[in-house]
Write an enzyme that holds these catalytic residues in place. Structure first.
Site, short mmCIF file in Angstrom:
data_model
loop_
_atom_site.label_atom_id
_atom_site.label_comp_id
_atom_site.label_asym_id
_atom_site.label_seq_id
_atom_site.Cartn_x
_atom_site.Cartn_y
_atom_site.Cartn_z
N HIS A 1 0.82 -1.22 0.00
CA HIS A 1 0.00 0.00 0.00
C HIS A 1 0.86 1.27 0.00
O HIS A 1 0.33 2.37 -0.21
CB HIS A 1 -0.97 0.00 1.18
CG HIS A 1 -0.34 0.18 2.53
ND1 HIS A 1 0.00 -0.87 3.35
CD2 HIS A 1 0.01 1.32 3.23
CE1 HIS A 1 0.50 -0.41 4.48
NE2 HIS A 1 0.53 0.91 4.42
N ASP B 1 0.29 -7.77 1.26
CA ASP B 1 0.64 -6.36 1.47
C ASP B 1 2.15 -6.17 1.49
O ASP B 1 2.71 -5.49 2.36
CB ASP B 1 0.01 -5.82 2.75
CG ASP B 1 0.04 -4.29 2.83
OD1 ASP B 1 0.19 -3.65 1.76
OD2 ASP B 1 -0.04 -3.75 3.94
N SER C 1 4.74 2.59 7.84
CA SER C 1 4.43 1.39 7.05
C SER C 1 5.62 0.99 6.19
O SER C 1 6.22 1.81 5.48
CB SER C 1 3.23 1.63 6.15
OG SER C 1 2.07 1.83 6.94
#
Length: 550
Positions: free
Chosen positions: A278, A311, A394
């Site tokens: 993402h 992911d 992230s």
């Protein structure tokens, strides 16, 4: 006691005794004071006549008043002897009575307690005065010429007389002087103590002022510890950060109207960098990805491969030397309570280091799901940590105490989130989740080698609307039957509407949890599933199949 004895020696005449003035009848004979008969000697003369006579005091000196003695009682103190005045000179005034040895002397005059002076002032009789021959005692009653006063001005009470005797305390008077001296000494000691106390207080105030303000000049110098060595223990937070930061990068992505910031870390010296899907997804096919290293160097990057189900994504930089790959740990060895360090760029603050512990293992989470077809949903059997993780963290590494990567920070549970963990905007509340490095390593290797990742499958379609306990097999599939013919589930005897309650003995409570447990394994791994059918449970064994990410 000698009173009443004719030959008893009486007290010696004192030098301050004054002669009586001659009687008015002109007899030329001075009367002896009471008690004078006690001075009579065997030859008929008084002791006073045989002793030299002290010079008289000045006539202008004030006289002492003495109390009268009771009748028939001798005076207590010594009695002055009679002295005959010199004819042709005025005789000194005689005291009215015998002097009181305990009385107060006239102002400026010697007191009755003063002893005889060590040196008498020489007295020269007036010219023509008849003196008795030396060694001859005059007959009783023979007048003795009075000493002539010295020529010149008489010494007043304030004049210095070098011949005068210094006053000394008489015997018995020290009882009065000693307390006064001790009192004066006590006052002096007390005064000195007060002065010392005041000086100490003033000195303390001045010292405190100088220490606080840095001196009289007002220049302030604050205390500071000396410089220490920059190195820290390898297992400390500072030591882990020092070893890990050179291998952590900040990623900036632009694509169309979308842009974002994330974190990644170097996998090898060839320039491969692992991050979250993402993070790079906004770049799409035409966007740009920029990588900034810890030293400030920047480089362009391209996507090698990415997978939304895990992911994870791998990007690559070229033309960069001196890369520092981070060592990978083993997430299966992690225990709840182990210390961990999270590194990233929350809100684009590069190189941020936070610390915490492993709060839980194998926490099934799903992230994403913004797309209608669910293609962006990721299923992670995550490591849970309380190390602060925020947007921008992230893709960053979660390090163990040996500075090895054990997870990839991917999602947080924020206070405003109701649908579960995700990668959306929000602040950390101590619920962070990381993809275990064992799973990330397999996926990264597949992405680098083939550009895509494979997913383990059991060959069945699940009913995601089922609200009971466990994962129920659907009655039909999206593009075919619910149980793939010839697949792992079909071979194990699984049928539509069967409910799978356990995986390798671990309970599962929903279809999402079953997917997470399956995704945590590799294709080809063998599993044991507990299946419930018609109220009865049974355990079946199957081998996981493989499916390419579409």
């Amino acid at each position: 006691m000698d009173e009443g004895k004719a030959g008893a020696p009486g007290p010696k005449p004192q030098w301050w005794s004054r002669p009586r003035r001659a009687q008015a009848d002109g007899a030329g004979e001075q009367l002896a004071p009471p008690g004078a008969e006690r001075y009579a000697t065997a030859e008929g003369t008084t002791a006073a006549e045989a002793r030299p006579v002290a010079p008289p005091l000045p006539q202008d000196a004030p006289r002492e008043a003495h109390p009268a003695h009771p009748a028939g009682q001798a005076p207590v103190g010594p009695v002055a002897p009679p002295v005959t005045a010199d004819p042709g000179h005025d005789a000194a005034p005689a005291p009215l009575h015998a002097p009181d040895p305990y009385g107060t002397p006239p102002y400026g005059g010697p007191g009755p307690w003063a002893p005889a002076p060590p040196v008498q002032r020489p007295v020269t009789p007036a010219h023509g005065t008849h003196l008795p021959p030396t060694g001859v005692t005059p007959a009783h009653g023979t007048p003795f010429p009075a000493a002539a006063p010295p020529a010149g001005p008489r010494p007043g009470p304030w004049q210095y007389d070098p011949w005068a005797a210094r006053p000394h305390a008489a015997p018995g008077s020290h009882a009065v002087a000693a307390p006064a001296k001790r009192a004066r000494r006590g006052r002096l000691v007390a005064g000195a103590a007060l002065v010392a106390l005041a000086a100490g207080g003033v000195g303390g105030v001045i010292g405190a002022h100088l220490e606080r303000d840095g001196g009289i000049g007002g220049n302030v110098t604050l205390p500071q510890a000396s410089a220490e060595q920059a190195s820290r223990a390898p297992g400390s937070i500072a030591g882990i950060a020092a070893r890990a930061l050179p291998g952590v990068v900040t990623i900036h992505v632009r694509g169309g109207e979308d842009q974002g910031t994330g974190t990644g870390f170097v996998l090898d010296k060839r320039g491969h960098i692992l991050t979250n899907n993402h993070v790079v997804e906004p770049a799409g096919a035409d966007g740009s990805i920029s990588v900034t290293f810890n030293g400030g160097q920047t480089a362009k990057a391209t996507v090698v491969g990415r997978d939304s189900g895990y992911d994870l994504a791998v990007i690559k930089v070229t033309g960069v030397s001196g890369l520092t790959p981070l060592p990978l740990g083993n997430s299966d060895s992690v225990q709840v309570g182990d210390s961990v360090v999270a590194i990233g760029a929350p809100f684009d603050l590069a190189g941020t280091v936070t610390t915490g512990i492993i709060s839980a293992k194998e926490r099934p989470i799903t992230a994403g799901g913004e797309k209608r077809d669910g293609s962006d949903v990721s299923y992670v059997d995550a490591l849970q940590t309380d190390a602060p993780i925020n947007p921008g963290n992230s893709g960053g590494p979660l390090m163990d105490a040996q500075a090895r990567v054990i997870g990839i920070n991917s999602a947080i549970r924020s206070a405003g989130s109701e649908d579960g963990p995700g990668g959306g905007q929000g602040g950390s509340i101590g619920l962070g989740f990381a993809i275990p490095i064992n799973q990330a390593k397999r996926v990264a290797e597949e992405l680098i080698n083939t550009g895509k990742a494979t997913h383990p499958v059991i060959g069945v379609t699940l009913d995601m609307e089922f609200t009971g306990d466990g994962a129920r097999v659907n009655t039909k599939g999206a593009k075919g039957p619910a149980v793939t013919p010839g697949g792992p589930g079909d071979k194990a005897g699984i049928e539509p509407r069967d409910v799978i309650t356990k995986v390798d003995g671990v309970p599962v409570h929903s279809g999402q949890e079953l997917i997470v447990k399956i995704r945590s394994h590799r294709p080809g791994d063998r599993l044991g599933l507990t299946v419930e059918r018609g109220g009865r449970e049974r355990t079946v064994q199957l081998t996981l199949g493989s499916a390419d990410a579409g």
